[in-house]
Structures are given as structure tokens and as C-alpha cells.
Motif scaffolding. Structure first.
Motif, short mmCIF file in Angstrom:
data_model
loop_
_atom_site.label_atom_id
_atom_site.label_comp_id
_atom_site.label_asym_id
_atom_site.label_seq_id
_atom_site.Cartn_x
_atom_site.Cartn_y
_atom_site.Cartn_z
N SER A 21 0.82 -1.20 0.00
CA SER A 21 0.00 0.00 0.00
C SER A 21 0.86 1.26 0.00
CB SER A 21 -0.92 0.00 1.22
OG SER A 21 -1.65 1.20 1.31
N LEU A 22 1.95 1.23 0.77
CA LEU A 22 2.83 2.40 0.83
C LEU A 22 3.54 2.64 -0.50
CD1 LEU A 22 4.40 1.95 4.39
CD2 LEU A 22 2.72 3.65 3.68
N ARG A 23 3.93 1.56 -1.17
CA ARG A 23 4.60 1.72 -2.46
C ARG A 23 3.68 2.34 -3.50
NH1 ARG A 23 6.58 -3.69 -1.26
NH2 ARG A 23 8.74 -3.59 -0.53
N ALA A 24 2.39 2.09 -3.36
CA ALA A 24 1.44 2.67 -4.31
C ALA A 24 1.32 4.18 -4.12
CB ALA A 24 0.07 2.01 -4.15
N GLY A 25 1.69 4.68 -2.95
CA GLY A 25 1.66 6.12 -2.68
C GLY A 25 0.29 6.59 -2.20
N GLU A 26 0.29 7.61 -1.36
CA GLU A 26 -0.95 8.20 -0.88
C GLU A 26 -0.67 9.63 -0.41
OE1 GLU A 26 -1.97 7.20 3.51
OE2 GLU A 26 -1.18 5.31 2.67
N GLU A 27 -1.71 10.44 -0.44
CA GLU A 27 -1.61 11.81 0.04
C GLU A 27 -2.36 11.93 1.36
OE1 GLU A 27 -2.95 14.59 -2.82
OE2 GLU A 27 -1.39 14.09 -4.31
N ARG A 28 -1.76 12.64 2.30
CA ARG A 28 -2.40 12.77 3.60
C ARG A 28 -1.92 14.07 4.26
NH1 ARG A 28 -3.73 8.14 7.68
NH2 ARG A 28 -3.98 7.12 5.65
N HIS A 29 -2.82 14.77 4.89
CA HIS A 29 -2.49 15.98 5.65
C HIS A 29 -2.17 15.59 7.08
CE1 HIS A 29 -3.66 18.70 2.42
NE2 HIS A 29 -4.77 17.98 2.26
N ILE A 30 -0.98 15.96 7.52
CA ILE A 30 -0.58 15.62 8.88
C ILE A 30 -0.06 16.88 9.57
CG2 ILE A 30 0.03 13.26 8.24
CD1 ILE A 30 2.97 14.09 8.42
N VAL A 31 -0.02 16.78 10.88
CA VAL A 31 0.51 17.86 11.71
C VAL A 31 1.60 17.29 12.59
CG1 VAL A 31 0.02 19.55 13.51
CG2 VAL A 31 -1.68 19.12 11.71
N VAL A 32 2.77 17.87 12.54
CA VAL A 32 3.89 17.44 13.38
C VAL A 32 4.09 18.49 14.46
CG1 VAL A 32 6.33 16.85 13.44
CG2 VAL A 32 4.96 16.27 11.43
N THR A 33 4.06 18.06 15.71
CA THR A 33 4.17 18.98 16.84
C THR A 33 5.33 18.58 17.73
OG1 THR A 33 1.77 19.26 16.82
CG2 THR A 33 2.93 19.98 18.79
N PHE A 34 6.15 19.56 18.07
CA PHE A 34 7.22 19.31 19.02
C PHE A 34 6.87 20.01 20.33
CE2 PHE A 34 11.31 20.06 21.09
CZ PHE A 34 11.84 18.79 21.06
N ILE A 35 6.92 19.26 21.41
CA ILE A 35 6.53 19.76 22.74
C ILE A 35 7.73 19.67 23.66
CG2 ILE A 35 4.86 19.46 24.62
CD1 ILE A 35 3.32 17.62 22.56
N ASP A 36 7.97 20.75 24.39
CA ASP A 36 8.99 20.65 25.43
C ASP A 36 8.59 21.53 26.61
OD1 ASP A 36 9.46 23.19 24.50
OD2 ASP A 36 11.65 22.97 24.50
N ILE A 37 9.34 21.44 27.67
CA ILE A 37 9.03 22.15 28.91
C ILE A 37 9.82 23.46 28.93
CG2 ILE A 37 9.09 22.03 31.44
CD1 ILE A 37 9.05 18.98 31.18
N ARG A 38 9.11 24.55 29.01
CA ARG A 38 9.77 25.85 29.04
C ARG A 38 10.51 26.02 30.37
NH1 ARG A 38 6.04 31.00 28.14
NH2 ARG A 38 5.21 30.23 30.14
N GLY A 39 11.76 26.49 30.28
CA GLY A 39 12.56 26.72 31.47
C GLY A 39 13.00 25.45 32.16
N PHE A 98 10.30 10.50 22.54
CA PHE A 98 10.59 11.45 23.62
C PHE A 98 12.08 11.75 23.59
CE2 PHE A 98 6.71 9.54 25.44
CZ PHE A 98 5.99 10.71 25.71
N ILE A 99 12.42 13.01 23.68
CA ILE A 99 13.83 13.42 23.69
C ILE A 99 14.03 14.32 24.90
CG2 ILE A 99 15.70 14.48 22.38
CD1 ILE A 99 13.96 14.14 19.88
N GLY A 100 14.61 13.78 25.96
CA GLY A 100 14.81 14.58 27.16
C GLY A 100 13.48 15.11 27.69
N ASP A 101 13.35 16.46 27.76
CA ASP A 101 12.10 17.05 28.23
C ASP A 101 11.16 17.36 27.08
OD1 ASP A 101 13.82 19.07 27.23
OD2 ASP A 101 12.58 20.58 28.21
N GLY A 102 11.46 16.84 25.87
CA GLY A 102 10.64 17.12 24.69
C GLY A 102 9.96 15.86 24.17
N ALA A 103 8.96 16.09 23.32
CA ALA A 103 8.24 14.99 22.69
C ALA A 103 7.88 15.41 21.28
CB ALA A 103 6.99 14.64 23.48
N LEU A 104 7.97 14.44 20.34
CA LEU A 104 7.58 14.69 18.96
C LEU A 104 6.27 13.94 18.71
CD1 LEU A 104 8.29 15.98 16.25
CD2 LEU A 104 9.52 13.86 15.67
#
Length: 317
Positions: free
Chosen positions: A247-265, A303-309
Motif C-alpha cells: 500500500s505504501l509503495r502505491a503512494g498516498e496523500e495525507r495531511h498531517i501535523v507534526v508537533t514538538f513539545i517541550d518544557i519551558r525553562g 521522547f527526547i529529554g524534556d521534549g516529545a515529537l
């Protein structure tokens, strides 16, 4: 660190590999059935020629029935091969073909026992008893214990009833019985015995080889799955199996949102905490982030330290 239970994926992987192995075994069993039936047919044809040359009419009739049984067994083998393809294979058909095989073998042993006035124990001298051993050994090519147990119990019970139902113990051998012994231990049946023993050794060797191959494949696939889990979220692992990759080789279009979260200070805050407090704080933070992301249809990539993707819109609806 978030530890996720991977048991369901491992079980699913094992089940898929065993199912695939059983489909392959069914095709191999069909080929073996057809080959054994062909060998049996040739041997019985030689015996029929020998019986006709010596003028044993009853023996000729019996051998004709056995030839019919061998031809039917060959048809069962061909049908097994035909229905073993991935698009036609159904597990319940293995039961049908197995019991058809047992019925044909029981018919052939019954013919050996019923035709002629002789002790049913004489059927123990028939090469067909080695065919019964082959039928039982064939089950070792599959990984279905229930089918093996039921088939073996039914086959052994049928053979026991047929062999011992008219033993005539203590009665002298008639001239016809002595002549029968000469036929049973003439060159054609002895050649059939050697071929059957060779088939037994071959089937056991193939079973051992398939078991070793399956173990190696499970180890390899498990290693691949572990490597995939290092780089992909658990929710996406199913999309990189064979069907998902197509299915992936056939290709597809999709709208996604990538969010990076971390702790301020966080750096300044971490200087005021002990190691234990820091571990508890980060653990609580990650659980809160994970619950929030999952409840809103997203997934945590890492999760990367105090951050998350976090990624939203990547999973199928």
C-alpha cells in the motif's frame, strides 16, 4: 523511558508465520500423496501382472480394487495441491483431505482382509501398513497438533479393527494362504516396502528441515520487528508488513501535523530538583503528553529529554 508491551505483536507474527508454513506444508503433502499413490499404482500393476500370470483370479480382483484406491488417492493428492494456493487455502480443508486419505487407506486394508478365506492378520504382511505409517508421519509437516492427534487415533483404531476382526488364530494355513504369502514377499511388494521406508525417512527429514527453517525465520523476523520498534511508533508497525508495504509503495496523500513539545525553562527547573524528583517529574510529564496526544488521535514518535515529537493525522481513520 516508556516501556510498551510487545507480546501481541510477537504472537501475531508467530501466528502469521505458522499459518504461512501450514499452507506450504499442505502443498508439499499434496505432492507427497500424489507421488506415493503413483508408486503404489506401479507396484500394484506389477502384482496384478504377476497374479494374472499365475492364474489367481481372486487375487486379480483384489488388486483391481486396490488399483482403484491408489488412483483415488492420487486424485486426493492433486486436489490438495490445487486447494493449497494462498487464495484457495482454508484450514478446514486439511481435515477433509486427511479423512479422505484415511478412508481410502482403510478401504485398501479392508480389501486386503476381506477378499479370500484367510486370517485377517495376514494384512500385517502387506506393504500398505507402511503406507499407514507414512500417513501418520506426514502430519509432522504441519504445526497442527489437534489434526495430528485426531488423524492418528482414528487411523490406528480403524486398522486395529480391520486387522484383528477375523484373526483365525490356531487354524492351519491353507494352500491359498501359503500362496498369498509367496505373493506378499515377492520382489514387487519388497520393492514397495523399500520405497515406503525411503519415503518415511524423506518425510521425517523434510519435517526436521522445515522446523529448523521456521525457527530461523522466526528469529530473523523477530529481529526485524525489534529494529522497527526502535525507529517507528508501535501504532505504525502493522503498516510495514507485506500488505502495508504494498500500500505504501502505491503512494498516498495525507495531511498531517507534526508537533514538538517541550518544557519551558526546564534547564533552570532541573537545577532545583534531585535525581529522583527529576525522574518522577519527567515520567509524569510524558504520561500527560501521551494521554493528551492519543486521546486526540495522534501518536508519539519519540521522547527526547524534556521534549516529545507528536504526529497527528498519520493513522488511518
Amino acid at each position: 523511558m516508556i516501556v510498551m508491551d510487545s507480546t501481541p505483536n510477537t504472537v501475531s507474527l508467530a501466528q502469521r508465520m505458522i499459518a504461512r508454513s501450514d499452507r506450504q506444508a499442505e502443498r508439499l503433502i499434496g505432492v507427497l500423496r500424489a507421488a506415493i499413490a503413483a508408486i503404489l499404482f506401479v507396484g500394484l500393476t506389477m502384482l496384478l501382472s504377476q497374479a494374472e500370470a499365475t492364474g489367481i483370479e481372486a487375487r486379480s480382483f483384489e488388486l483391481m480394487l486396490l488399483l482403484f484406491g491408489a488412483a483415488s488417492y492420487f486424485c486426493v493428492g492433486i486436489a490438495t495441491v490445487y486447494f493449497s494456493s494462498p487464495e484457495r487455502f482454508k484450514p478446514w480443508r486439511s481435515w477433509v483431505f486427511n479423512f479422505a486419505e484415511i478412508a481410502l487407506l482403510a478401504f485398501q486394508i479392508f480389501v486386503d482382509v476381506a477378499v479370500g478365506d484367510r486370517s485377517s492378520l495376514m494384512s500385517l504382511a502387506s506393504p500398505l501398513l507402511l503406507l499407514a505409517a507414512i500417513v501418520i508421519c506426514i502430519q509432522a509437516l504441519r504445526y497442527r497438533l489437534d489434526l495430528h492427534i485426531v488423524s492418528a487415533v482414528v487411523l490406528i483404531a480403524i486398522i486395529a479393527v480391520l486387522v484383528f476382526h477375523d484373526a483365525k488364530v490356531g487354524m492351519p494355513f491353507s494352500p491359498a494362504a501359503l500362496e498369498e504369502f509367496q505373493v506378499l514377499y515377492s520382489p514387487p511388494p519388497n520393492v514397495m516396502r523399500l520405497v515406503m521406508l525411503s519415503a518415511l525417512a524423506l518425510i521425517i527429514g523434510i519435517a526436521v528441515w522445515r522446523s529448523n527453517r521456521l525457527v530461523r525465520e522466526v528469529a530473523r523476523e523477530t529481529g526485524l520487528a525489534e529494529n522497527q520498534k526502535r525507529f517507528l511508533p508501535r501504532e505504525l508497525l502493522d503498516r510495514v508488513d507485506d500488505a502495508g508495504m504494498r500500500s505504501l509503495r502505491a503512494g498516498e496523500e495525507r495531511h498531517i501535523v507534526v508537533t514538538f513539545i517541550d518544557i519551558r525553562g526546564f534547564t533552570a527547573l532541573s537545577e532545583t530538583m534531585s535525581t529522583k524528583e527529576m525522574a518522577n517529574f519527567l515520567g509524569s510529564f510524558r504520561l500527560r503528553v501521551m494521554d493528551s496526544v492519543v486521546n486526540n488521535g495522534g501518536l508519539i514518535d519519540k521522547f527526547i529529554g524534556d521534549g516529545a515529537l507528536a504526529i497527528f493525522g498519520l493513522q488511518s481513520d
